[in-house]
Design a protein around this motif. Structure first.
Motif, PDB file in Angstrom:
ATOM      1  N   UNK A 249     -12.017  14.412  -0.594  1.00 42.96           N
ATOM      2  CA  UNK A 249     -11.267  13.730  -1.660  1.00 42.96           C
ATOM      3  C   UNK A 249      -9.766  14.036  -1.536  1.00 42.96           C
ATOM      4  N   UNK A 250      -8.979  12.963  -1.581  1.00 42.76           N
ATOM      5  CA  UNK A 250      -7.518  13.122  -1.458  1.00 42.76           C
ATOM      6  C   UNK A 250      -6.941  13.430  -2.837  1.00 42.76           C
ATOM      7  N   UNK A 251      -6.433  14.647  -3.022  1.00 46.70           N
ATOM      8  CA  UNK A 251      -5.825  14.998  -4.315  1.00 46.70           C
ATOM      9  C   UNK A 251      -4.374  14.528  -4.374  1.00 46.70           C
ATOM     10  N   UNK A 252      -3.659  14.720  -3.273  1.00 48.06           N
ATOM     11  CA  UNK A 252      -2.240  14.314  -3.240  1.00 48.06           C
ATOM     12  C   UNK A 252      -1.931  13.764  -1.864  1.00 48.06           C
ATOM     13  N   UNK A 253      -1.108  12.746  -1.837  1.00 50.58           N
ATOM     14  CA  UNK A 253      -0.770  12.139  -0.537  1.00 50.58           C
ATOM     15  C   UNK A 253       0.630  11.535  -0.603  1.00 50.58           C
ATOM     16  N   UNK A 254       1.381  11.688   0.481  1.00 48.73           N
ATOM     17  CA  UNK A 254       2.695  11.029   0.572  1.00 48.73           C
ATOM     18  C   UNK A 254       2.826  10.452   1.988  1.00 48.73           C
ATOM     19  N   UNK A 255       3.246   9.194   2.052  1.00 46.82           N
ATOM     20  CA  UNK A 255       3.316   8.489   3.339  1.00 46.82           C
ATOM     21  C   UNK A 255       4.696   7.839   3.460  1.00 46.82           C
ATOM     22  N   UNK A 256       5.341   8.005   4.616  1.00 43.47           N
ATOM     23  CA  UNK A 256       6.644   7.362   4.825  1.00 43.47           C
ATOM     24  C   UNK A 256       6.738   6.870   6.261  1.00 43.47           C
ATOM     25  N   UNK A 257       7.394   5.748   6.437  1.00 40.49           N
ATOM     26  CA  UNK A 257       7.524   5.185   7.779  1.00 40.49           C
ATOM     27  C   UNK A 257       8.970   4.793   8.082  1.00 40.49           C
ATOM     28  N   UNK A 258       9.315   4.863   9.366  1.00 40.05           N
ATOM     29  CA  UNK A 258      10.591   4.358   9.845  1.00 40.05           C
ATOM     30  C   UNK A 258      10.359   3.159  10.754  1.00 40.05           C
ATOM     31  N   UNK A 259      11.362   2.304  10.882  1.00 41.49           N
ATOM     32  CA  UNK A 259      11.342   1.113  11.753  1.00 41.49           C
ATOM     33  C   UNK A 259      10.398   0.013  11.291  1.00 41.49           C
ATOM     34  N   UNK A 260      10.021   0.031  10.016  1.00 44.25           N
ATOM     35  CA  UNK A 260       9.118  -1.025   9.521  1.00 44.25           C
ATOM     36  C   UNK A 260       9.699  -1.747   8.309  1.00 44.25           C
ATOM     37  N   UNK A 261      10.967  -1.492   8.010  1.00 42.30           N
ATOM     38  CA  UNK A 261      11.610  -2.073   6.822  1.00 42.30           C
ATOM     39  C   UNK A 261      13.124  -1.884   6.995  1.00 42.30           C
ATOM     40  N   UNK A 262      13.947  -2.491   6.144  1.00 37.39           N
ATOM     41  CA  UNK A 262      15.406  -2.291   6.283  1.00 37.39           C
ATOM     42  C   UNK A 262      15.840  -0.863   5.985  1.00 37.39           C
ATOM     43  N   UNK A 263      14.986  -0.076   5.361  1.00 36.30           N
ATOM     44  CA  UNK A 263      15.295   1.324   5.035  1.00 36.30           C
ATOM     45  C   UNK A 263      14.105   2.198   5.450  1.00 36.30           C
ATOM     46  N   UNK A 264      14.324   3.506   5.616  1.00 36.92           N
ATOM     47  CA  UNK A 264      13.172   4.400   5.769  1.00 36.92           C
ATOM     48  C   UNK A 264      12.325   4.260   4.506  1.00 36.92           C
ATOM     49  N   UNK A 265      11.030   4.005   4.684  1.00 34.09           N
ATOM     50  CA  UNK A 265      10.235   3.528   3.542  1.00 34.09           C
ATOM     51  C   UNK A 265       9.160   4.524   3.115  1.00 34.09           C
ATOM     52  N   UNK A 266       9.217   4.957   1.866  1.00 39.57           N
ATOM     53  CA  UNK A 266       8.095   5.714   1.272  1.00 39.57           C
ATOM     54  C   UNK A 266       7.097   4.681   0.759  1.00 39.57           C
ATOM     55  N   UNK A 267       5.839   4.803   1.179  1.00 36.69           N
ATOM     56  CA  UNK A 267       4.843   3.760   0.889  1.00 36.69           C
ATOM     57  C   UNK A 267       4.045   4.134  -0.357  1.00 36.69           C
TER      58      UNK A 267
END
Ligand code: FAD
Length: 289
Positions: free
Chosen positions: A211-229
């Motif tokens: 079970x995922x209690x906490x999660x943070x995901x971020x990507x680069x090169x997929x949007x005009x800004x570095x993106x927290x999803x």
């Protein structure tokens, strides 16, 4: 074509206070020059449109990595080499060290700074996804004082930031986790070294069993800004990892990111790689918990 050097002015104040006073004197006239690894490329290719620079490389106030029980605080002039040499960062924020080790070559790692990487605001930069996944805060300082703000939200559009012309990025603060986190960082480029990312993926998670209690995901090169999803995080948080959740997460991620075709990659490739990396990250949570 190379720039005509006498067109440019570079001044070197000796203290932070002097630098801030200069930035405040005519906001927008002077721009910071840190390691110069982004700015010199523009200069060499004749694309450096701004003319007046204030050299901040010698400002000791912007250097150093300090830790308390709660935080690790990193000066804006911290180089990629400094990051990799720091044991606390290596132990507790390994994605930042991985990003640093995969940034440019040794010369760039010795000279390029974290502050420059953030304020240069390239959507393809490699440390921003790690900072977003660690929920970093940043300190902006002007002659009037300092303000701390969450790094998430700092980039407001392509090369647009929540920052005034009289402000310097002075420090970046990372909160130390009391619980074990899973860290997952992947830079996908054309080759292993000296490559600009086609996709950069950084994520952290805390899980009880599957079970995922906490999660943070971020990507680069997929949007005009570095993106927290945040929307993708929302569908995954509190859920048990299985194949169906992985597919749900991938679908949400595909709706949240906005990759484009450019000289480095295609929209379709970026989309597929981003989904696959999310799948791999989620599978790794199930495998290790
Ligand atoms: C060969 C090469 C390879 C590279 N490889 C990578 C890579 O793999 N990954 C990657 O992410 N980047 C890469 N870069 C880009 C660059 O090295 C990084 O973005 C670096 O971190 C920039 O830091 P700097 O101190 O050199 O910034 P500078 O060039 O000095 O400044 C960049 C911008 O940030 C502003 N700025 C700098 N510091 C501050 C501050 N403290 N407050 C306010 N504004 C500030 C400047 O005004 C300028 O607009 C590469 C560059 C080169 C030339």
């Amino acid at each position: 074509m190379r720039a005509y050097i006498p067109d440019y002015q570079l001044t070197t104040p000796t203290t932070l206070a002097e630098t801030l006073a200069l930035l405040a004197s005519e906001p927008g006239l002077w721009k910071p020059f840190a390691g110069g690894t982004d700015l010199m490329v523009l200069l060499e290719t004749g694309k450096l449109s701004h003319r007046n620079y204030v050299n901040i490389w010698h400002l000791d106030e912007l250097r150093g990595i300090d830790s308390t029980l709660q935080h690790v605080t990193v000066g804006a002039l911290t180089t990629y080499t400094d990051v990799q040499a720091n044991t606390i960062l290596r132990d507790e924020f390994p994605m930042l060290c991985q990003a640093a080790s995969e940034t440019g070559g040794l010369a760039i790692q010795n000279r390029g700074t974290l502050g420059g990487n953030i304020v240069n605001a390239s959507p393809a930069a490699d440390s921003p996804p790690a900072f977003l996944a660690y929920d970093a805060e940043i300190e902006l300082t002007s002659a009037q004082g300092s303000r701390w703000l969450p790094y998430q939200g700092f980039h407001m559009g392509y090369k647009q930031m929540n920052m005034r012309a009289d402000e310097l990025l002075t420090r970046i603060r990372l909160t130390r986790s009391k619980q074990a986190l899973k860290h997952y960082y992947r830079k996908v480029g054309t080759r292993k070294a000296q490559a600009i990312s086609k996709v950069c993926f950084a994520a952290t998670a805390r899980a009880s069993g599957h079970k995922i209690d906490e999660i943070r995901i971020a990507l680069g090169s997929v949007a005009p800004i570095p993106l927290r999803c945040v929307r993708t995080e929302g569908v995954l948080r509190g859920q048990v990892v299985d194949q169906s959740l992985i597919e749900t997460g991938k679908s949400e991620l595909a709706r949240e990111i906005v990759p484009i075709d450019d000289i480095r990659s295609t929209k379709d490739y970026r989309l597929r790689i981003s989904e696959n990396l999310l799948g791999d990250f989620l599978s790794s949570i199930a495998a290790t918990s």
